[in-house]
Design an enzyme around this catalytic site. Structure first.
Site, PDB file in Angstrom:
ATOM      1  N   TRP A 133     -38.727  12.960  21.074  1.00 21.22           N
ATOM      2  CA  TRP A 133     -38.874  12.880  19.618  1.00 21.22           C
ATOM      3  C   TRP A 133     -40.009  11.966  19.190  1.00 21.22           C
ATOM      4  CZ3 TRP A 133     -38.610   7.772  19.312  1.00 21.22           C
ATOM      5  CH2 TRP A 133     -37.855   7.106  20.275  1.00 21.22           C
ATOM      6  N   ASN A 134     -40.587  11.181  20.119  1.00 18.62           N
ATOM      7  CA  ASN A 134     -41.460  10.101  19.621  1.00 18.62           C
ATOM      8  C   ASN A 134     -42.803  10.597  19.066  1.00 18.62           C
ATOM      9  OD1 ASN A 134     -42.211  10.643  22.273  1.00 18.62           O
ATOM     10  ND2 ASN A 134     -42.732   8.522  22.745  1.00 18.62           N
ATOM     11  N   LYS A 157     -37.377  23.042  24.789  1.00 18.74           N
ATOM     12  CA  LYS A 157     -36.099  22.387  24.474  1.00 18.74           C
ATOM     13  C   LYS A 157     -36.502  21.014  23.924  1.00 18.74           C
ATOM     14  CE  LYS A 157     -32.715  19.378  25.300  1.00 18.74           C
ATOM     15  NZ  LYS A 157     -32.664  19.039  23.867  1.00 18.74           N
ATOM     16  N   HIS A 158     -36.502  20.932  22.616  1.00 24.77           N
ATOM     17  CA  HIS A 158     -36.954  19.679  21.994  1.00 24.77           C
ATOM     18  C   HIS A 158     -35.787  18.694  21.915  1.00 24.77           C
ATOM     19  CE1 HIS A 158     -40.033  17.381  20.256  1.00 24.77           C
ATOM     20  NE2 HIS A 158     -40.657  18.307  19.555  1.00 24.77           N
ATOM     21  N   ALA A 159     -36.116  17.441  21.631  1.00 21.23           N
ATOM     22  CA  ALA A 159     -35.065  16.430  21.468  1.00 21.23           C
ATOM     23  C   ALA A 159     -34.155  16.845  20.308  1.00 21.23           C
ATOM     24  CB  ALA A 159     -35.688  15.071  21.204  1.00 21.23           C
ATOM     25  N   SER A 160     -32.883  16.502  20.447  1.00 19.82           N
ATOM     26  CA  SER A 160     -31.884  17.001  19.501  1.00 19.82           C
ATOM     27  C   SER A 160     -32.041  16.427  18.091  1.00 19.82           C
ATOM     28  CB  SER A 160     -30.481  16.704  20.028  1.00 19.82           C
ATOM     29  OG  SER A 160     -30.247  17.484  21.177  1.00 19.82           O
ATOM     30  N   GLY A 209     -40.086  12.136  28.720  1.00 19.92           N
ATOM     31  CA  GLY A 209     -38.844  11.485  28.301  1.00 19.92           C
ATOM     32  C   GLY A 209     -38.505  10.330  29.215  1.00 19.92           C
ATOM     33  N   GLU A 231     -43.543  13.207  32.703  1.00 17.88           N
ATOM     34  CA  GLU A 231     -44.160  12.083  31.992  1.00 17.88           C
ATOM     35  C   GLU A 231     -43.022  11.198  31.544  1.00 17.88           C
ATOM     36  OE1 GLU A 231     -47.175  11.581  31.810  1.00 17.88           O
ATOM     37  OE2 GLU A 231     -48.185  13.517  31.924  1.00 17.88           O
ATOM     38  N   CYS A 265     -44.697   5.723  25.039  1.00 14.62           N
ATOM     39  CA  CYS A 265     -44.643   5.435  26.478  1.00 14.62           C
ATOM     40  C   CYS A 265     -45.859   4.625  26.897  1.00 14.62           C
ATOM     41  CB  CYS A 265     -44.524   6.725  27.278  1.00 14.62           C
ATOM     42  SG  CYS A 265     -45.676   8.002  26.788  1.00 14.62           S
ATOM     43  N   GLU A 362     -38.273  -0.816  30.298  1.00 14.46           N
ATOM     44  CA  GLU A 362     -39.130  -0.433  29.183  1.00 14.46           C
ATOM     45  C   GLU A 362     -38.435  -0.853  27.876  1.00 14.46           C
ATOM     46  OE1 GLU A 362     -39.570   3.831  28.664  1.00 14.46           O
ATOM     47  OE2 GLU A 362     -41.435   3.537  27.573  1.00 14.46           O
TER      48      GLU A 362
HETATM   49  P1  NDP Z   1     -34.437  11.225  26.688  1.00 18.38           P
HETATM   50  O1  NDP Z   1     -35.218  11.206  27.924  1.00 18.38           O
HETATM   51  O2  NDP Z   1     -32.962  11.166  26.812  1.00 18.38           O
HETATM   52  O3  NDP Z   1     -34.823  12.546  25.846  1.00 18.38           O
HETATM   53  C1  NDP Z   1     -36.010  13.283  26.059  1.00 18.38           C
HETATM   54  C2  NDP Z   1     -35.678  14.762  26.201  1.00 18.38           C
HETATM   55  O4  NDP Z   1     -34.940  14.989  27.404  1.00 18.38           O
HETATM   56  C3  NDP Z   1     -34.806  15.291  25.075  1.00 18.38           C
HETATM   57  O5  NDP Z   1     -35.166  16.622  24.791  1.00 18.38           O
HETATM   58  C4  NDP Z   1     -33.418  15.234  25.679  1.00 18.38           C
HETATM   59  O6  NDP Z   1     -32.513  16.098  25.056  1.00 18.38           O
HETATM   60  C5  NDP Z   1     -33.697  15.624  27.103  1.00 18.38           C
HETATM   61  N1  NDP Z   1     -32.731  15.150  28.084  1.00 18.38           N
HETATM   62  C6  NDP Z   1     -32.129  13.941  28.136  1.00 18.38           C
HETATM   63  N2  NDP Z   1     -31.341  13.844  29.212  1.00 18.38           N
HETATM   64  C7  NDP Z   1     -31.427  15.024  29.866  1.00 18.38           C
HETATM   65  C8  NDP Z   1     -30.817  15.547  31.039  1.00 18.38           C
HETATM   66  N3  NDP Z   1     -29.978  14.829  31.769  1.00 18.38           N
HETATM   67  N4  NDP Z   1     -31.131  16.799  31.408  1.00 18.38           N
HETATM   68  C9  NDP Z   1     -31.975  17.534  30.692  1.00 18.38           C
HETATM   69  N5  NDP Z   1     -32.576  17.107  29.566  1.00 18.38           N
HETATM   70  C10 NDP Z   1     -32.320  15.858  29.148  1.00 18.38           C
HETATM   71  O7  NDP Z   1     -34.935  10.091  25.745  1.00 18.38           O
HETATM   72  P2  NDP Z   1     -34.124   9.307  24.616  1.00 18.38           P
HETATM   73  O8  NDP Z   1     -34.449   9.909  23.335  1.00 18.38           O
HETATM   74  O9  NDP Z   1     -32.664   9.188  24.924  1.00 18.38           O
HETATM   75  O10 NDP Z   1     -34.770   7.876  24.778  1.00 18.38           O
HETATM   76  C11 NDP Z   1     -34.285   6.995  25.789  1.00 18.38           C
HETATM   77  C12 NDP Z   1     -35.421   6.249  26.424  1.00 18.38           C
HETATM   78  O11 NDP Z   1     -36.303   7.162  27.060  1.00 18.38           O
HETATM   79  C13 NDP Z   1     -36.304   5.490  25.478  1.00 18.38           C
HETATM   80  O12 NDP Z   1     -35.744   4.279  25.131  1.00 18.38           O
HETATM   81  C14 NDP Z   1     -37.561   5.370  26.301  1.00 18.38           C
HETATM   82  O13 NDP Z   1     -37.438   4.322  27.196  1.00 18.38           O
HETATM   83  C15 NDP Z   1     -37.619   6.672  27.041  1.00 18.38           C
HETATM   84  N6  NDP Z   1     -38.480   7.670  26.381  1.00 18.38           N
HETATM   85  C16 NDP Z   1     -39.733   7.820  26.814  1.00 18.38           C
HETATM   86  C17 NDP Z   1     -40.571   8.710  26.197  1.00 18.38           C
HETATM   87  C18 NDP Z   1     -41.956   8.898  26.642  1.00 18.38           C
HETATM   88  O14 NDP Z   1     -42.803   9.227  25.828  1.00 18.38           O
HETATM   89  N7  NDP Z   1     -42.243   8.761  27.933  1.00 18.38           N
HETATM   90  C19 NDP Z   1     -40.148   9.504  25.056  1.00 18.38           C
HETATM   91  C20 NDP Z   1     -38.779   9.307  24.685  1.00 18.38           C
HETATM   92  C21 NDP Z   1     -37.999   8.416  25.335  1.00 18.38           C
HETATM   93  P3  NDP Z   1     -31.498  15.564  23.927  1.00 18.38           P
HETATM   94  O15 NDP Z   1     -32.329  15.021  22.824  1.00 18.38           O
HETATM   95  O16 NDP Z   1     -30.749  16.791  23.551  1.00 18.38           O
HETATM   96  O17 NDP Z   1     -30.651  14.516  24.588  1.00 18.38           O
END
Ligand code: NDP
Length: 457
Positions: A133-134, A157-160, A209, A231, A265, A362
């Site tokens: 989502w960021n 599959k975008h963030a929820s 993510g 990433e 990130c 992080e």
């Molecule tokens: P997530 O990694 O949980 O979410 C990113 C994406 O991955 C979303 O679409 C999410 O879906 C999906 N996802 C999460 N868990 C799974 C899984 N087990 N299997 C398949 N897909 C999955 O990030 P968060 O939003 O929870 O943020 C948590 C932390 O992640 C942050 O505090 C940061 O440290 C890091 N982060 C890093 C980013 C970057 O740019 N590198 C971006 C975002 C987060 P859904 O939304 O449906 O859960």
């Protein structure tokens, strides 16, 4: 996590969505497979016209899309507008360069006993993009522009918490002229990812993510022998040496840490400063961080909006509390803001040590960790001393030192006297637990290609 738009500035749920059923997902994958059969036979010129049309739509609808992103995840409106423009630019960049990036690469035919021999880049099929989502538009465009230009098709599959931005993207590429099914958003939760990866029509996956999400997706894809690009997070060092322009370094440090409300990130997160300039840097940095205006992300004079999720704010708060409990000092900020939104102010924490969570984890919010070092070697050891390796910044005007940092910093990118940014012209990605594979540039477009050897005798 339910699929919903919740305004982070108020905590108010604005719109909820039912997740797609497995039958709907199956039908979407079917459309993707059919679209791939069409898209892979189109010319670069045709795909470039469609992608340029998508860029034109982004330019024309910039303000409206920006407001949508700000509403869904809280970035400032100014940052959201800049993100839309960056996406349009990247689309045009790949429209212009994809054909050259994917041109046949001839080998010396005589050496391999052939009349002609070459490597040809061919698309591999539907690619699942699991996105965060960021930067809800940019992270997707960074994948979609090269993927579509290569002749691949995308399943998003975008963030929820950004479903409406996902739906905008779903429509964008169709409105631009791409065949139906070439790019589709799947409104599903993370539990649907593994079954989608298990479908033989889906050929690969890319994730931006967190580390746990990366582990889960790489493991699921590995079981299916499908390629992934990951990433993941970063805890980027920002090293300031005695020869640096301290005022400029402190100014850029503030932007680098607080961009996107501290949720990037590649944000600089650990500020490693030589003792000779520590006090000067610290004074300037803390003054600048304290002066930032936190507030309504839609307002023109806001520097820092709310964090995107309640859970994210809790995590940042816990990380700071843990550091304080173990002896760290808060130089500014450090208390959540009042009101219904998920506010957290720009914060600087000094005296961090290894048992503290902030040392190793992080921090996804506008919180900077400050470290004092007395030598180049100590700076590099500290900079490299986490499990992450995404970006790294070094501030020095000493040419020899610049070269050494470029060599010694263990990261996917090193920016000297500037903050880490992504450019379509340069590869983007990490090492260690920050992930693998590269996006952007020629490297990015080739990740999801079959590098086919052709030998003609
Ligand atoms: P997530 O990694 O949980 O979410 C990113 C994406 O991955 C979303 O679409 C999410 O879906 C999906 N996802 C999460 N868990 C799974 C899984 N087990 N299997 C398949 N897909 C999955 O990030 P968060 O939003 O929870 O943020 C948590 C932390 O992640 C942050 O505090 C940061 O440290 C890091 N982060 C890093 C980013 C970057 O740019 N590198 C971006 C975002 C987060 P859904 O939304 O449906 O859960």
């Amino acid at each position: 996590m339910s699929i919903a738009t919740t305004n982070p500035a108020t905590g108010q749920v604005l719109k909820t969505f039912d997740p797609m059923t497995s039958e709907q997902v199956d039908a979407a994958i079917g459309r993707a497979a059919a679209a791939f059969d069409t898209l892979r036979r189109t010319s670069f010129g045709q795909r470039a016209r469609w992608l340029t049309a998508a860029a034109d739509l982004l330019d024309a609808e910039r303000d409206q899309v920006a407001r949508l992103m700000t509403t869904e995840m809280g970035k400032t409106l100014a940052a959201a507008k800049a993100e839309v423009t960056k996406c349009a630019d990247a689309a045009r960049f790949y429209a212009a360069h994809a054909e050259a990036y994917l041109a046949d690469e001839p080998a010396d035919a005589a050496q391999v006993g052939a009349v002609k021999a070459y490597a040809r880049y061919r698309p591999i099929g539907p690619v699942l993009a699991v996105m965060p989502w960021n930067f809800p538009l940019w992270q997707v465009m960074r994948f979609a522009a090269p993927a579509l230009m290569a002749g691949n098709v995308g399943l998003l599959k975008h963030a929820s918490n950004v479903p409406q931005t996902a739906l905008f993207l779903d429509e964008l590429f169709r409105r631009a002229g791409f065949p139906a099914g070439a790019f589709q958003a799947l409104l599903v939760g993370s539990d649907a990812v593994e079954p989608i990866l298990g479908d033989p029509r889906v050929r690969a996956a890319t994730l931006t993510g967190s580390e746990p999400a990366g582990r889960a997706i790489a493991a699921a894809a590995g079981r299916q022998i499908k390629k992934t690009v990951l990433e993941l997070g970063g805890s980027d060092p920002f090293v300031v040496m005695p020869s640096a322009d301290i005022a400029l370094a402190a100014q850029v440090a503030t932007t680098a840490r607080c961009q996107n409300n501290g949720q990037s990130c590649i944000a600089a997160k650990r500020f490693i400063v030589h003792a000779d300039v520590y006090d000067a840097f610290c004074d300037e940095f803390v003054a600048r961080m304290s002066a930032l205006k936190v507030g309504d992300p839609m307002a023109d004079d806001t520097d820092v909006g709310p964090l995107a999720t309640d859970r994210g704010r809790d995590t940042v708060e816990e990380q700071v509390a843990d550091a304080v409990a173990k002896g760290a000092r808060v130089l500014c900020g450090g208390q959540r803001g009042e009101g219904g939104g998920w506010w957290y102010p720009p914060t600087v924490v000094a005296d961090l040590r290894p048992p503290m969570r902030m040392w190793a984890e992080e921090v996804f919010g506008p919180v900077a960790g400050l470290f004092r070092v007395t030598s180049y070697d100590e700076a590099v050891e500290l900079a490299n001393g986490t499990s992450y390796g995404l970006g790294a910044n070094a501030w020095t005007t000493d040419a020899g030192e610049q070269e050494r940092f470029a060599e010694d910093l263990d990261a996917g990118s090193v920016f000297v006297n500037g903050m880490t940014t992504s450019y379509p012209q340069l590869p983007f990605g990490g090492v260690k637990n920050s992930g693998y594979g590269r996006e952007l540039s020629a490297h990015g477009i080739r990740e999801f290609c079959n590098v086919k050897t052709v030998w003609v005798g």
